[in-house]
Design an enzyme around this catalytic site. Sequence first.
Site, PDB file in Angstrom:
ATOM      1  N   THR A   1      -8.925   3.014   6.821  1.00  0.00           N
ATOM      2  CA  THR A   1      -8.801   1.623   7.569  1.00  0.00           C
ATOM      3  C   THR A   1      -6.893   2.174   7.709  1.00  0.00           C
ATOM      4  OG1 THR A   1      -8.364   1.132   4.478  1.00  0.00           O
ATOM      5  CG2 THR A   1     -10.128   0.541   6.152  1.00  0.00           C
ATOM      6  N   GLY A   2      -6.764   3.053   7.792  1.00  0.00           N
ATOM      7  CA  GLY A   2      -4.873   3.480   7.891  1.00  0.00           C
ATOM      8  C   GLY A   2      -4.495   4.035   9.226  1.00  0.00           C
TER       9      GLY A   2
ATOM     10  N   ARG B   1       5.658  15.856  24.311  1.00  0.00           N
ATOM     11  CA  ARG B   1       4.754  16.448  24.506  1.00  0.00           C
ATOM     12  C   ARG B   1       3.311  16.799  23.795  1.00  0.00           C
ATOM     13  NH1 ARG B   1       8.618  20.615  25.424  1.00  0.00           N
ATOM     14  NH2 ARG B   1       8.239  22.033  23.454  1.00  0.00           N
TER      15      ARG B   1
ATOM     16  N   ASP C   1       1.054  -0.767   0.207  1.00  0.00           N
ATOM     17  CA  ASP C   1      -0.099  -0.054  -0.063  1.00  0.00           C
ATOM     18  C   ASP C   1       1.489   1.150   0.247  1.00  0.00           C
ATOM     19  OD1 ASP C   1      -2.426  -1.930  -0.031  1.00  0.00           O
ATOM     20  OD2 ASP C   1      -3.095  -1.168   1.643  1.00  0.00           O
ATOM     21  N   GLY C   2       2.242   1.030   0.941  1.00  0.00           N
ATOM     22  CA  GLY C   2       2.585   2.560   0.878  1.00  0.00           C
ATOM     23  C   GLY C   2       3.424   2.557  -0.486  1.00  0.00           C
TER      24      GLY C   2
ATOM     25  N   LEU D   1      -7.379   4.393  11.386  1.00  0.00           N
ATOM     26  CA  LEU D   1      -8.419   3.516  12.063  1.00  0.00           C
ATOM     27  C   LEU D   1      -7.870   3.306  13.544  1.00  0.00           C
ATOM     28  CD1 LEU D   1     -10.553   0.507  12.232  1.00  0.00           C
ATOM     29  CD2 LEU D   1      -8.639   0.193  10.697  1.00  0.00           C
TER      30      LEU D   1
ATOM     31  N   ASP E   1      -3.753  10.070   3.946  1.00  0.00           N
ATOM     32  CA  ASP E   1      -4.661  11.250   4.895  1.00  0.00           C
ATOM     33  C   ASP E   1      -3.117  12.481   5.064  1.00  0.00           C
ATOM     34  OD1 ASP E   1      -1.645   9.910   6.451  1.00  0.00           O
ATOM     35  OD2 ASP E   1      -3.437   8.766   7.029  1.00  0.00           O
TER      36      ASP E   1
ATOM     37  N   ALA F   1      -4.568  10.012  20.232  1.00  0.00           N
ATOM     38  CA  ALA F   1      -4.404  10.748  22.144  1.00  0.00           C
ATOM     39  C   ALA F   1      -4.757  11.815  22.919  1.00  0.00           C
ATOM     40  CB  ALA F   1      -2.841  10.374  22.298  1.00  0.00           C
TER      41      ALA F   1
END
Length: 285
Positions: free
Chosen positions: A183-184, A153, A68-69, A187, A143, A207
């Site tokens: 889906t990458g 940080r 895929d890459g 996900l 993306d 995060a």
Amino acid sequence: MDKFFVITNDLKDKDFRLTKRIVEYLKERGKTCLVRREVPKPKGASYGYTNPAEVPEDMDCVLVLGGDGTLLRAARDLVKKDIPLLGVNLGTLGYLAEIDEATVPWALDCLISGQYTLERRMMLRGRVYRGEQLLAEDIALNDIVISREGPLRVVRFCNYVNGEFLNSYNADGIIISTPTGSTGYSLSAGGPIISPEASLMLMTPLAPHTLNTRSIIFPAEDSIAVEIGPGRDGRRETGMASFDGDTTCMMETGDRIVIQRSGRDTRIIKISNTSFLETLRKKMS
């Protein structure tokens, strides 16, 4: 199809073993086949790995051997050519590259006889600004990720949609993805899976330091801007924008990236009748 261009990731196809088989197979059937090895661009080049000037305009198909890459890089380099791509997966997961080594002869026969369909996949264009100065711009099929850079940080991100303030929060980063990219990385960060046939943009925080931040879906026509906010005590923060996990642009407090749908799409060749849901079940076990 009669004219084929092959891009090979020789880290995946050692000694061009499969590449040579494909060339022989096509030439035995009277087809034209040109081969280029995927190599990092020379300094100052406008492409990433494949020089589009070396790809003739009359090619019917680009076969991309790797994973895929490799396919993502080829899509970005050759987007202006508008030549359909078929990925041959020599890696592990492979959502985009639907063909593997065992099914290559069958796939080539389908291409030669015209037994295939074409899917259009939307792409993103991101422009990074410092004030009114344009620092960089690039495109992405999967993306665009805006993340912290340097010490471990969180960074404050301020988000705008069509010029209107949406929200701000501290996080490791933000992913803006296409349906193809859902889906990458998105996900793995907890974002939803979206059919690649959809036309939309997905914003997924990385995060986030909050309990009420979730992925948000926007129409493909929207314009999303992400600004790097100030750090604690007003200190200058640094971050970076990454396009398909490949090219990057450094950012700092006050810089913003404006992300919109690209004016060009990628055309992906689909040969099998396997649906997206069936592929999903197989890949996700």
